[in-house]
Design an enzyme around this catalytic site. Structure first.
Site, short mmCIF file in Angstrom:
data_model
loop_
_atom_site.label_atom_id
_atom_site.label_comp_id
_atom_site.label_asym_id
_atom_site.label_seq_id
_atom_site.Cartn_x
_atom_site.Cartn_y
_atom_site.Cartn_z
N LYS A 16 17.81 -8.40 24.58
CA LYS A 16 18.75 -8.50 23.47
C LYS A 16 17.96 -8.75 22.19
O LYS A 16 17.08 -9.62 22.16
CB LYS A 16 19.73 -9.67 23.69
CG LYS A 16 20.98 -9.60 22.82
CD LYS A 16 21.93 -8.52 23.31
CE LYS A 16 23.31 -8.66 22.70
NZ LYS A 16 24.23 -7.62 23.19
N THR A 62 22.80 -8.30 28.80
CA THR A 62 22.26 -8.69 27.50
C THR A 62 23.22 -9.62 26.75
O THR A 62 22.78 -10.44 25.94
CB THR A 62 21.92 -7.46 26.64
OG1 THR A 62 23.12 -6.75 26.32
CG2 THR A 62 20.97 -6.53 27.37
N ASP A 63 24.50 -9.51 27.00
CA ASP A 63 25.45 -10.44 26.39
C ASP A 63 25.22 -11.86 26.91
O ASP A 63 25.36 -12.83 26.17
CB ASP A 63 26.89 -10.00 26.67
CG ASP A 63 27.90 -10.83 25.90
OD1 ASP A 63 27.95 -10.70 24.67
OD2 ASP A 63 28.63 -11.63 26.53
N PHE A 164 -14.58 -4.94 -7.10
CA PHE A 164 -14.81 -3.94 -6.06
C PHE A 164 -15.83 -2.95 -6.61
O PHE A 164 -15.55 -2.23 -7.56
CB PHE A 164 -13.50 -3.24 -5.70
CG PHE A 164 -13.58 -2.36 -4.49
CD1 PHE A 164 -14.08 -2.83 -3.28
CD2 PHE A 164 -13.17 -1.03 -4.55
CE1 PHE A 164 -14.15 -2.02 -2.16
CE2 PHE A 164 -13.25 -0.20 -3.44
CZ PHE A 164 -13.74 -0.70 -2.24
N ARG A 181 -10.82 -7.95 -11.84
CA ARG A 181 -9.52 -7.33 -11.58
C ARG A 181 -8.58 -8.38 -11.00
O ARG A 181 -9.01 -9.46 -10.57
CB ARG A 181 -9.65 -6.16 -10.60
CG ARG A 181 -10.09 -6.57 -9.20
CD ARG A 181 -10.04 -5.41 -8.22
NE ARG A 181 -10.37 -5.85 -6.85
CZ ARG A 181 -10.26 -5.08 -5.77
NH1 ARG A 181 -9.83 -3.83 -5.89
NH2 ARG A 181 -10.56 -5.56 -4.58
N VAL A 236 -11.13 -6.99 -0.59
CA VAL A 236 -10.09 -7.55 0.27
C VAL A 236 -10.67 -7.79 1.67
O VAL A 236 -10.36 -8.78 2.33
CB VAL A 236 -8.86 -6.62 0.34
CG1 VAL A 236 -7.81 -7.20 1.28
CG2 VAL A 236 -8.27 -6.42 -1.04
N GLN A 237 -11.53 -6.87 2.11
CA GLN A 237 -12.13 -7.00 3.44
C GLN A 237 -12.90 -8.32 3.58
O GLN A 237 -12.78 -9.03 4.59
CB GLN A 237 -13.07 -5.82 3.72
CG GLN A 237 -12.36 -4.51 4.01
CD GLN A 237 -12.00 -3.73 2.75
OE1 GLN A 237 -11.96 -4.27 1.65
NE2 GLN A 237 -11.73 -2.43 2.92
N ASN A 263 -3.66 -4.06 -0.14
CA ASN A 263 -4.13 -4.27 -1.51
C ASN A 263 -3.06 -3.74 -2.46
O ASN A 263 -2.91 -2.54 -2.65
CB ASN A 263 -5.46 -3.54 -1.72
CG ASN A 263 -6.11 -3.89 -3.04
OD1 ASN A 263 -5.63 -4.76 -3.76
ND2 ASN A 263 -7.19 -3.22 -3.37
N HIS A 265 -1.67 -3.04 -5.91
CA HIS A 265 -2.39 -2.78 -7.14
C HIS A 265 -1.62 -3.19 -8.39
O HIS A 265 -0.43 -2.94 -8.52
CB HIS A 265 -2.73 -1.29 -7.24
CG HIS A 265 -3.48 -0.77 -6.05
ND1 HIS A 265 -4.70 -1.26 -5.67
CD2 HIS A 265 -3.16 0.19 -5.14
CE1 HIS A 265 -5.13 -0.62 -4.58
NE2 HIS A 265 -4.20 0.26 -4.25
#
Length: 307
Positions: A16, A62-63, A164, A181, A236-237, A263, A265
């Site tokens: 569910k 599932t109920d 970068f 940046r 970012v890495q 990332n 921008h």
């Protein structure tokens, strides 16, 4: 695990999805606590006959799963973490039904936060926050456990200390190199705990709630750096790796960290017309975007981790 059925390999599960439940606890002093959870359940069970022979006698409806979520929430008379609720729910399905061999419970917690008025926490007032606490508990009939917590929608931005440069350049490259940046991302993180059985889970009340706050704090501290000077991010890495490594070094009961950090921008604005330059960029005016965006993700784990 696949079964052999009529000359084929056959795997099945049922469950569910997106059961929404809220639970309020009230102290004798009149202070209220609230959680709101979106619960998904998936059961691996011996109900092959329902697929092959139109025999539903081994199916957990599932109920019934949906109703169980509310019943178990009612039974929780004390405040508990979303991790502990997921474990309790999974334990019920593997112990109550002989047909069920494994229960997988996924929960997303909506971030209701107590409001502060005139410097004082409100007794029963809450506002909706941003990032969401997630958990997956996989419990087998043997008592084996896989527990993974996480955060999603953790939006962060810093206006400097990011660059970068030195990346591959070819005839399709237009991006200029920079040491100045903005850096913005929406962190999705998962961390797998080292507890491999139900009996090994910490018994300290609200342990996982505190650990969630601690991990989130480490991720933010690593991303931003000290308040007065920050920390430089060459990519970012690099920042992602430092965040994952710091988390593993800080918390010995976490075996693996997975981070996804798009990332997002913020583009410099330069506007000119025939009369000259209307806006000249000086690290001040940006065009915020959400797509397209860079996609960066990685997993860092201890050598013995199974994530």
């Amino acid at each position: 695990m696949a079964e052999r059925v009529e000359g084929f390999n056959f795997e099945q599960r049922h469950g569910k999805k997106r059961v929404r439940v809220a639970r309020v606890w009230k102290t004798k002093e009149g202070k209220h606590y609230v959680v709101e959870w979106r619960v998904s359940i998936s059961l691996l069970s011996d109900c092959v006959n329902s697929y092959l022979r139109d025999d539903n006698s081994d199916i957990v409806a599932t109920d019934t799963m949906k109703n169980t979520v509310y019943a178990k929430a009612k039974e929780c008379s004390e405040i508990l973490s979303v991790e502990n609720f997921a474990i309790e729910l999974a334990k019920h399905f593997i112990s109550f039904y002989r047909q069920v061999t494994t229960a997988v419970v996924n929960i997303v917690e909506k971030p209701w936060e107590r409001i502060i008025m005139d410097g004082q926490p409100h007794m029963h007032g809450f506002k909706l926050g941003s990032e969401r606490h997630t958990v997956e508990a996989i419990v087998k009939k043997s008592g084996a456990l896989q527990l993974t917590s996480g955060v999603e929608g953790l939006s962060v931005l810093k206006t400097t200390k990011s660059g970068f440069e030195g990346f591959i350049r070819d005839k399709y490259t237009a991006l200029p190199e920079t040491r100045e940046r903005m850096l913005a991302t929406e962190v999705t993180g998962l961390w797998r705990y080292s507890y491999e059985s139900l009996s090994s889970v910490p018994q300290k009340p609200l342990y996982f709630m505190e650990r969630y706050d601690d991990v989130k704090r480490v991720l933010l501290e690593t991303f931003f750096g000290p308040p007065n000077v920050g920390v430089y991010s060459p990519s970012v890495q690099s920042t992602l790796y430092q965040m994952a490594r710091t988390t593993l070094n800080r918390f010995p009961d976490i075996d693996c960290v997975q981070l996804k950090m798009p990332n997002i921008h913020f583009l410099p604005v330069n506007i000119s017309n025939t009369g000259g330059q209307i806006v000249k960029f000086n690290d001040d005016v940006y065009l915020p975007t959400d797509e397209p965006h860079g996609s960066i993700q990685a997993t860092l784990s201890r050598f013995w981790s199974k994530m």
